[in-house]
Scaffold this active site. Structure first.
Site, PDB file in Angstrom:
ATOM      1  N   ASP A  88       0.846  -1.188   0.000  1.00 48.69           N
ATOM      2  CA  ASP A  88       0.000   0.000   0.000  1.00 48.69           C
ATOM      3  C   ASP A  88       0.888   1.246   0.000  1.00 48.69           C
ATOM      4  O   ASP A  88       1.791   1.364   0.826  1.00 48.69           O
ATOM      5  CB  ASP A  88      -0.907   0.020   1.232  1.00 48.69           C
ATOM      6  CG  ASP A  88      -1.950   1.116   1.099  1.00 48.69           C
ATOM      7  OD1 ASP A  88      -2.770   1.033   0.170  1.00 48.69           O
ATOM      8  OD2 ASP A  88      -1.912   2.080   1.896  1.00 48.69           O
ATOM      9  N   ASP A 503     -14.069 -15.791  38.780  1.00 50.98           N
ATOM     10  CA  ASP A 503     -12.839 -16.566  38.686  1.00 50.98           C
ATOM     11  C   ASP A 503     -13.071 -17.653  37.636  1.00 50.98           C
ATOM     12  O   ASP A 503     -13.973 -18.482  37.800  1.00 50.98           O
ATOM     13  CB  ASP A 503     -12.555 -17.178  40.066  1.00 50.98           C
ATOM     14  CG  ASP A 503     -11.292 -18.012  40.086  1.00 50.98           C
ATOM     15  OD1 ASP A 503     -10.890 -18.511  39.011  1.00 50.98           O
ATOM     16  OD2 ASP A 503     -10.711 -18.176  41.172  1.00 50.98           O
ATOM     17  N   PHE A 504     -12.274 -17.645  36.556  1.00 53.95           N
ATOM     18  CA  PHE A 504     -12.591 -18.585  35.474  1.00 53.95           C
ATOM     19  C   PHE A 504     -12.331 -20.050  35.834  1.00 53.95           C
ATOM     20  O   PHE A 504     -12.720 -20.944  35.114  1.00 53.95           O
ATOM     21  CB  PHE A 504     -11.956 -18.192  34.128  1.00 53.95           C
ATOM     22  CG  PHE A 504     -10.479 -17.874  34.126  1.00 53.95           C
ATOM     23  CD1 PHE A 504      -9.554 -18.756  34.634  1.00 53.95           C
ATOM     24  CD2 PHE A 504     -10.027 -16.678  33.550  1.00 53.95           C
ATOM     25  CE1 PHE A 504      -8.202 -18.467  34.600  1.00 53.95           C
ATOM     26  CE2 PHE A 504      -8.671 -16.374  33.510  1.00 53.95           C
ATOM     27  CZ  PHE A 504      -7.754 -17.277  34.038  1.00 53.95           C
TER      28      PHE A 504
HETATM   29  C1  LIG Z   1       3.065   8.311  -5.595  1.00 48.66           C
HETATM   30  C2  LIG Z   1       2.764   7.376  -6.747  1.00 48.66           C
HETATM   31  C3  LIG Z   1       1.818   6.387  -6.647  1.00 48.66           C
HETATM   32  N1  LIG Z   1       1.545   5.546  -7.711  1.00 48.66           N
HETATM   33  C4  LIG Z   1       0.497   4.499  -7.608  1.00 48.66           C
HETATM   34  O1  LIG Z   1      -0.464   4.845  -6.642  1.00 48.66           O
HETATM   35  C5  LIG Z   1      -1.186   3.665  -6.259  1.00 48.66           C
HETATM   36  C6  LIG Z   1      -1.390   3.698  -4.753  1.00 48.66           C
HETATM   37  O2  LIG Z   1      -2.544   3.051  -4.400  1.00 48.66           O
HETATM   38  P1  LIG Z   1      -2.582   1.674  -3.568  1.00 48.66           P
HETATM   39  O3  LIG Z   1      -3.836   1.655  -2.805  1.00 48.66           O
HETATM   40  O4  LIG Z   1      -1.315   1.482  -2.825  1.00 48.66           O
HETATM   41  O5  LIG Z   1      -2.614   0.556  -4.698  1.00 48.66           O
HETATM   42  P2  LIG Z   1      -3.716   0.274  -5.812  1.00 48.66           P
HETATM   43  O6  LIG Z   1      -3.306   0.867  -7.101  1.00 48.66           O
HETATM   44  O7  LIG Z   1      -5.091   0.626  -5.320  1.00 48.66           O
HETATM   45  O8  LIG Z   1      -3.603  -1.299  -5.975  1.00 48.66           O
HETATM   46  P3  LIG Z   1      -3.900  -2.438  -4.860  1.00 48.66           P
HETATM   47  O9  LIG Z   1      -2.566  -2.969  -4.470  1.00 48.66           O
HETATM   48  O10 LIG Z   1      -4.738  -3.474  -5.578  1.00 48.66           O
HETATM   49  O11 LIG Z   1      -4.634  -1.824  -3.719  1.00 48.66           O
HETATM   50  C7  LIG Z   1      -0.317   2.483  -6.662  1.00 48.66           C
HETATM   51  O12 LIG Z   1      -0.936   1.811  -7.761  1.00 48.66           O
HETATM   52  C8  LIG Z   1       0.996   3.127  -7.130  1.00 48.66           C
HETATM   53  O13 LIG Z   1       1.585   2.382  -8.158  1.00 48.66           O
HETATM   54  C9  LIG Z   1       2.229   5.700  -8.917  1.00 48.66           C
HETATM   55  O14 LIG Z   1       1.968   4.974  -9.888  1.00 48.66           O
HETATM   56  N2  LIG Z   1       3.210   6.657  -9.001  1.00 48.66           N
HETATM   57  C10 LIG Z   1       3.516   7.522  -7.975  1.00 48.66           C
HETATM   58  O15 LIG Z   1       4.407   8.388  -8.136  1.00 48.66           O
END
Ligand SMILES: Cc1cn([C@@H]2O[C@H](COP(=O)(O)OP(=O)(O)OP(=O)(O)O)[C@@H](O)[C@H]2O)c(=O)[nH]c1=O
Length: 613
Positions: A88, A503-504
């Protein structure tokens, strides 16, 4: 071509990337990893305010994404993959967490905030190792995060809108993509570029290296610290295929670095020498007690509270304020700095984030009282470890100078002050892992839970926060319940939690769909453990659950080290112990529980869930 040896070693594993992000897929496939993509259905809606730091939020979201996929795949095929990777990415600016913008206006508000300033991009990553045993699923979570600092130039309105209309910002955290047009907004970057794009590849490789095989001691001098180990250091990963419980299998090897001397001993050709097996590890072991005692002493003197309130302070100031010698104080402060608990600058000493989070006496996640319990109780008992081992008895007379029948009572309920100290210790210790435990399984199917020996309610309140439909009863001794009110939180979750004195071992247990024993079984010898499980089994309806929260030992009982040391503590204090998953399996089956599943949370407590047959 394979980029890193560790990637090649993963070729025979079933690896799943729990992410829909095309950037993550690209980064990992370019690095030579073979994987299947199964996007996670986890809703990214954790309450940001309840996390102490932005990266804690990113790591938890990454973990939940990966766990959701592991469980779904196991449910569908009755076989989980070997490894599930979740990630994430978030942008953090001045205490705000920015995720993907919901629309163009949201993108505008994010990008205009970032304009002309430096922000952090955090990517949390979870690596979930799965093994299916007897239809159950054992999940072992490792998580980490990476931070990259990014500075934007001053963005004009025109540039901002042009960028937004390009459509690039909408599926990207913070509303920009550094890898494409967004790169033009960036003035400077400090750290891993891939981390900004969505996956910290370098740190990921190091983590895999750490999990699958540590560098051999003889390789160490050749490597730069923190570097990715060479090919031959991963050799045994392949050996782990098919190793099951009790066979010293892969899980064990993944979880703890091999002790240097032991690794060498397997090398039949060469005789160990002072050069090939330096004594450093032994000297570090000798120093272990000094480290503990320095920490205990600094906490006892409330140095961290003082530096929080008045720091940074010089040695002379600290010595004066605590009424201690300047020489001794200076040495203690320097050791604390050496241990990463204090920062030392020209302005004086101040707390590091580690100390701020865990060592203040009144912090939300304070371990101060726990440390004091170790200083006052565990320390004297450990002084008689040899007697405890030889005689197989608790050394109350030697350690405390009393031959009390019930030394638990003697230690922790002697007077109100001691009792509160014990409750604070349990509260802090439980709270640190509460979220990991509460989210280790999907407990939303239960409507009522009873936490036996749940003390201050630290876990109960977290369960209530995670499952708004769940009512939790704490069942604990009357003297505990009467003071539990001091730990009640202000949020709405307090309304879902109630307290029943009892007390259990003796009293009727409150009715519930789910019973919880958090750090209870490890306190008692086997006969008491059976007694308690049999009482719960009788109260639990068919289909009801039992959640155990304990540190799990690996099947070979040689790791992980924190669980082994905890087990030793339980032996010294109570002639009790920690257990492995198969030991819990046997215990639980003997009392009518089936479908035993475990999640090794990566935190200081693991979780085991079983169903009443
Ligand atoms: C800062 C930045 C972020 N990203 C993208 O932002 C999404 C973050 O969202 P996430 O919730 O972490 O992921 P998701 O896209 O929702 O996919 P999932 O893992 O299924 O939750 C990801 O995509 C990253 O690449 C870029 O491509 N370039 C950048 O410079």
């Amino acid at each position: 071509m394979v980029l890193y040896p560790v990637m090649r070693k993963l070729l025979d594993k079933r690896v799943v990337l729990a992410s829909a992000s095309p950037r993550r897929q690209e980064i990992l496939s370019h690095a030579g990893l073979r994987f299947t993509v199964v996007p996670s259905k986890f809703k990214e809606n954790l309450s940001k305010a309840s996390f102490p730091t932005p990266y804690a939020y990113a790591m938890e979201t990454a973990k939940q994404k990966a766990l959701e996929v592991a469980r779904r795949m196991h449910q569908k095929d009755l076989r989980a993959p070997d490894i599930v990777i979740g990630a994430d990415t978030i942008v953090a600016l001045e205490g705000l967490i920015l995720e993907k913008p919901v629309d163009k206006t949201d993108a505008y508000s994010m990008l205009s905030r970032l304009s002309g300033k430096e922000h952090s991009v955090f990517t949390g990553v979870a690596i979930v190792q799965c093994s299916s045993q007897g239809g159950g699923l054992d999940l072992d979570v490792s998580e980490f995060y990476e931070e990259t600092r990014v500075r934007f130039s001053q963005l004009s309105e025109e540039l901002l809108w042009e960028y937004i209309h390009s459509g690039e910002p909408l599926d990207k955290a913070g509303g920009y993509g550094i890898q494409a047009l967004g790169g033009m907004l960036v003035e400077a970057i400090h750290g891993d570029f891939h981390n900004v794009v969505g996956f910290p590849l370098n740190r990921f490789c190091k983590k895999l290296a750490e999990l699958y095989h540590p560098p051999r001691p003889e390789d160490r001098p050749r490597e730069k610290q923190d570097s990715i180990p060479a090919v031959d250091t991963f050799d045994r990963l392949g050996d782990s295929k098919g190793a099951g419980p009790g066979q010293g299998g892969a899980r064990g090897d993944r979880r703890r670095p091999q002790a240097p001397g032991r690794e060498h001993a397997k090398d039949a050709d060469s005789k160990p020498s002072v050069e090939s097996v330096p004594p450093t590890a032994v000297l570090e072991l000798i120093d272990g007690y000094k480290v503990s005692k320095a920490l205990f002493t600094a906490c006892k003197m409330k140095l961290f509270d003082l530096l929080r309130d008045e720091g940074p302070l010089s040695t002379a100031d600290v010595a004066r304020k605590i009424g201690a010698s300047e020489g001794g104080t200076g040495q203690l402060l320097d050791v604390c700095a050496g241990l990463g608990l204090l920062d030392k600058t020209e302005g004086g000493y101040s707390n590091t984030p580690l100390a701020t989070l865990y060592l203040l006496s009144d912090g939300e996640y304070s371990l101060h009282s726990l440390i004091m319990i170790h200083e006052e109780f565990s320390w004297p008992f450990f002084s008689y470890l040899d007697f405890a081992v030889r005689e197989g008895t608790v050394q109350t007379q030697r350690a405390l100078g009393t031959a009390g029948e019930d030394h638990y009572q003697e230690c922790f309920y002697k007077n109100r002050e001691k009792k509160l100290q014990f409750m604070r210790a349990m509260h802090g210790h439980t709270k640190v892992a509460a979220r990991h435990v509460a989210t280790a399984f999907d407990l939303s199917g239960f409507t009522s839970a009873c936490d036996l020996g749940g003390s201050t309610g630290a876990l109960a309140y977290e369960l209530a926060r995670q499952y708004p439909g769940l009512k939790v009863t704490i069942f604990d001794l009357p003297e505990v319940i009467e003071d539990a009110v001091f730990f009640k939180p202000h949020g709405p979750e307090a309304g879902q939690v109630s307290f029943v004195p009892g007390d259990f071992f003796r009293d009727t247990l409150p009715e519930a769909d789910l019973y919880i024993l958090s750090k209870i079984l490890h306190n008692w010898p086997d006969d008491k453990v059976h007694q308690l499980l049999s009482r719960i089994s009788r109260s639990c309806k068919p289909g009801g659950g039992l959640l155990l929260v304990e540190m799990l030992l690996d099947e070979d009982k040689c790791r992980p080290l924190p669980a082994l040391l905890k087990s030793l503590t339980m032996m010294v204090l109570f002639q009790a112990r920690e257990r492995s998953l198969s030991e819990y399996h046997i215990l639980l089956q003997a009392h009518g529980f089936t479908d035993v599943r475990a999640v090794r949370t990566g935190s200081i407590a693991d979780a085991v869930l079983a169903t009443r047959a």
